[in-house]
Design an enzyme around this catalytic site. Structure first.
Site, PDB file in Angstrom:
ATOM      1  N   HIS A 130      15.364 -17.910  15.703  1.00  8.86           N
ATOM      2  CA  HIS A 130      15.240 -17.312  14.363  1.00  8.86           C
ATOM      3  C   HIS A 130      16.534 -17.470  13.562  1.00  8.86           C
ATOM      4  O   HIS A 130      16.838 -16.654  12.704  1.00  8.86           O
ATOM      5  CB  HIS A 130      14.901 -15.824  14.452  1.00  8.86           C
ATOM      6  CG  HIS A 130      13.763 -15.504  15.368  1.00  8.86           C
ATOM      7  ND1 HIS A 130      12.447 -15.442  14.941  1.00  8.86           N
ATOM      8  CD2 HIS A 130      13.731 -15.273  16.704  1.00  8.86           C
ATOM      9  CE1 HIS A 130      11.676 -15.153  15.971  1.00  8.86           C
ATOM     10  NE2 HIS A 130      12.429 -15.057  17.063  1.00  8.86           N
TER      11      HIS A 130
ATOM     12  N   SER B 100      32.590 -33.436  -4.869  1.00  5.85           N
ATOM     13  CA  SER B 100      31.958 -32.997  -6.110  1.00  5.85           C
ATOM     14  C   SER B 100      32.833 -33.448  -7.263  1.00  5.85           C
ATOM     15  O   SER B 100      34.054 -33.514  -7.141  1.00  5.85           O
ATOM     16  CB  SER B 100      31.838 -31.476  -6.101  1.00  5.85           C
ATOM     17  OG  SER B 100      31.798 -30.982  -7.423  1.00  5.85           O
TER      18      SER B 100
ATOM     19  N   LYS C 183      35.049 -29.397  -2.365  1.00  6.82           N
ATOM     20  CA  LYS C 183      33.758 -29.670  -1.729  1.00  6.82           C
ATOM     21  C   LYS C 183      33.746 -30.890  -0.826  1.00  6.82           C
ATOM     22  O   LYS C 183      34.371 -31.901  -1.099  1.00  6.82           O
ATOM     23  CB  LYS C 183      32.695 -29.879  -2.813  1.00  6.82           C
ATOM     24  CG  LYS C 183      32.423 -28.631  -3.617  1.00  6.82           C
ATOM     25  CD  LYS C 183      31.454 -27.720  -2.924  1.00  6.82           C
ATOM     26  CE  LYS C 183      30.064 -27.998  -3.426  1.00  6.82           C
ATOM     27  NZ  LYS C 183      29.095 -27.248  -2.653  1.00  6.82           N
TER      28      LYS C 183
ATOM     29  N   GLU D 103      21.409 -34.583   3.951  1.00  3.27           N
ATOM     30  CA  GLU D 103      20.425 -34.056   2.997  1.00  3.27           C
ATOM     31  C   GLU D 103      19.410 -35.128   2.610  1.00  3.27           C
ATOM     32  O   GLU D 103      18.221 -34.848   2.448  1.00  3.27           O
ATOM     33  CB  GLU D 103      21.134 -33.535   1.740  1.00  3.27           C
ATOM     34  CG  GLU D 103      21.899 -32.246   2.002  1.00  3.27           C
ATOM     35  CD  GLU D 103      22.815 -31.861   0.842  1.00  3.27           C
ATOM     36  OE1 GLU D 103      22.486 -32.156  -0.311  1.00  3.27           O
ATOM     37  OE2 GLU D 103      23.879 -31.279   1.121  1.00  3.27           O
TER      38      GLU D 103
END
Ligand code: ARG
Length: 474
Positions: free
Chosen positions: A170, A291, A297, A304
């Protein structure tokens, strides 16, 4: 074939269609463009030519054409293949499809005899053949990539037999595992993916050629001979099925979807584990982006994208299933749409596996950080219960005692703003919860020992890791 904007290749007569029998063959330019599949199926030029070479050999073997004719056609086909490979012969994107393009070039080059190639076959069995040859090759190449991916996983596992991390259920910290154990779970998935593809290979490697349009042929052909030349293990037994069957595309799209799903799950975890909150893993700069506005970043874009592209791979499976669902037997032009989706799935999954191989090979594993994070979250609470069971308590009671101790630690941590863990809880405090608890509890719940003791088959102990690595190495 109509001339493209680039001009007609080799001065072919663009106005006449090879299939202009009953019709004039003078189709509207919009219809031509709509009908054309060459931009998609040109990648099967090799398979198409190899299939034709085998077909000619069979026709000659069965005395349907003369040996000299067969030689002439074969030599020309070999030359066409070479020229395409070398970029000397450009595939004309305005042609109808790769089958027509090659046959037209052939006939243009060697004249009348070229027209004999299409004896005892149809584009219906021809396209089924080419697609099977193409898929067959891609199955092998994808399995090769999966094998490499598994190798990298084994390597990582080998170097992390004792790297302790929290295992999750979970997405909540559950029990201590090793990083080896964790990553080998993905190895198992990729191994099943390989097995699925091997299994599919059996059903792909069946020759449809010789089924002709749908009913077979009146010529005395030898389908077995032709299938053997093309390294098929068998023949489709029913000629109507031979030209209508695209099950292997559906299966392949499905197998590729499962691979994409596995990659996507692992990608998702890479994204989570590389976040500053977790910081278990760091991806190499080669596989991350920055970024344009936030200098701090480091984004896991490749992971992704693997996750994102999975959506398209699933879409392709639904596409092919939907194309086929209402088709009457035998061939229908709808089936031409099968290639666009399966080729896209093949390309996407191959690139995703390749990215993964390099991305995980080059990632840094923050062992200390994982060990430290394993101390938070009471992942040895089950072991504390097991300890009490060893001291004679029933598991359900032991479970309750352990739960109370965990609750106490959480409350104290909040009250005193200090981490209370099962490791640093004083023995006298333990005793308040159960007289059965003694000094040996600390050793028992030490994470290294928790891992070491999980010796049940498939568990996280180092001995099991050896077994799992051995299993995957086979
Ligand atoms: N380009 C077609 C396809 O991919 C080839 C088969 C055409 N057959 C036909 N009867 N029109 O399906």
């Amino acid at each position: 074939m109509r001339g493209s904007a680039l001009g007609a290749p080799e001065g072919m007569d663009m106005s006449k269609k090879l299939w202009a029998g009953r019709t004039s063959g003078k189709t509207n330019i919009l219809a031509d463009e709509y009908n054309s599949s060459i931009k998609i199926d040109k990648r099967m030029y090799k398979e198409d030519i190899e299939g034709s070479i085998a077909h000619v050999a069979m026709l000659s073997h069965c005395n349907i054409i003369k040996k000299a004719e067969a030689k002439k056609i074969t030599d020309a086909l070999i030359k066409i293949k070479k020229e395409i490979e070398l970029g000397k012969l450009k595939i004309d994107d305005s042609a109808e499809d790769i089958h027509m393009f090659i046959e037209e070039i052939l006939t243009k080059r060697i004249g009348e005899v070229g027209k004999k190639l299409h004896t005892a076959r149809s584009r219906n069995d021809q396209v089924a053949l080419d697609t099977r040859l193409y898929v067959r090759k891609e199955i092998i190449s994808i399995n090769f990539l999966l094998d490499k991916l598994i190798e990298v996983i084994i390597d990582i596992a080998d170097n992390n037999r004792e790297t302790i991390m929290p295992g999750f259920t979970h997405l909540q910290k559950a029990q201590a595992v090793t990083f080896a154990h964790y990553i080998l779970a993905y190895g198992m998935m990729y191994k099943r993916d390989m097995e699925r593809l091997y299994d599919l290979y059996k059903r792909v490697n069946v020759s449809p050629i010789g089924a002709c349009a749908l009913a077979g042929t009146t010529y005395k052909t030898d389908r077995r001979y032709e299938a053997k030349l093309l390294d098929f293990d068998g023949l489709s037994e029913n000629s109507i099925d031979a030209v209508s069957d695209r099950d292997f595309i559906v299966e392949f799209a499905s197998d590729l979807s499962i691979i994409a799903m596995h990659l996507s799950r692992q990608a998702e975890e890479l994204i989570i584990y590389t976040s500053s909150e977790f910081n278990y893993i760091e991806l190499s700069d080669e596989f991350t982006t920055g970024s344009s506005i936030m200098p701090q970043k480091k984004n896991s874009d490749m992971a992704e994208l693997v996750r994102g592209k999975t959506g398209r791979v699933y879409g392709n499976l639904i596409t092919i299933l939907t194309i086929l669902k209402g088709l009457p037997l035998a061939y229908n032009k709808d089936m031409q749409e099968d290639k666009e989706c399966i080729f896209d799935s093949i390309d996407t999954v191959k690139k995703s596996i390749e990215i993964f191989i390099h991305m995980i090979k080059s990632m840094k594993i923050h062992k200390d950080r994982m060990r430290e994070d394993a101390l938070v979250g009471f992942i040895n609470a089950t072991d504390l219960a097991d300890y009490l069971v060893n001291k004679g308590m029933a598991f359900r009671d032991a479970y309750k005692v352990s739960g109370k101790i965990v609750n106490y630690c959480i409350e104290q941590s909040v009250a005193y703003d200090k981490q209370y863990t099962l490791e640093n809880l004083l023995l006298e405090t333990y005793k308040k919860f159960s007289k059965k608890i003694d000094r040996d509890v600390y050793d028992f719940i030490k994470l290294e020992n928790c891992v070491m003791k999980r010796m049940s088959l498939g568990g996280t102990s180092p001995k099991n890791i050896d077994r799992q690595i051995e299993f995957l190495s086979k």
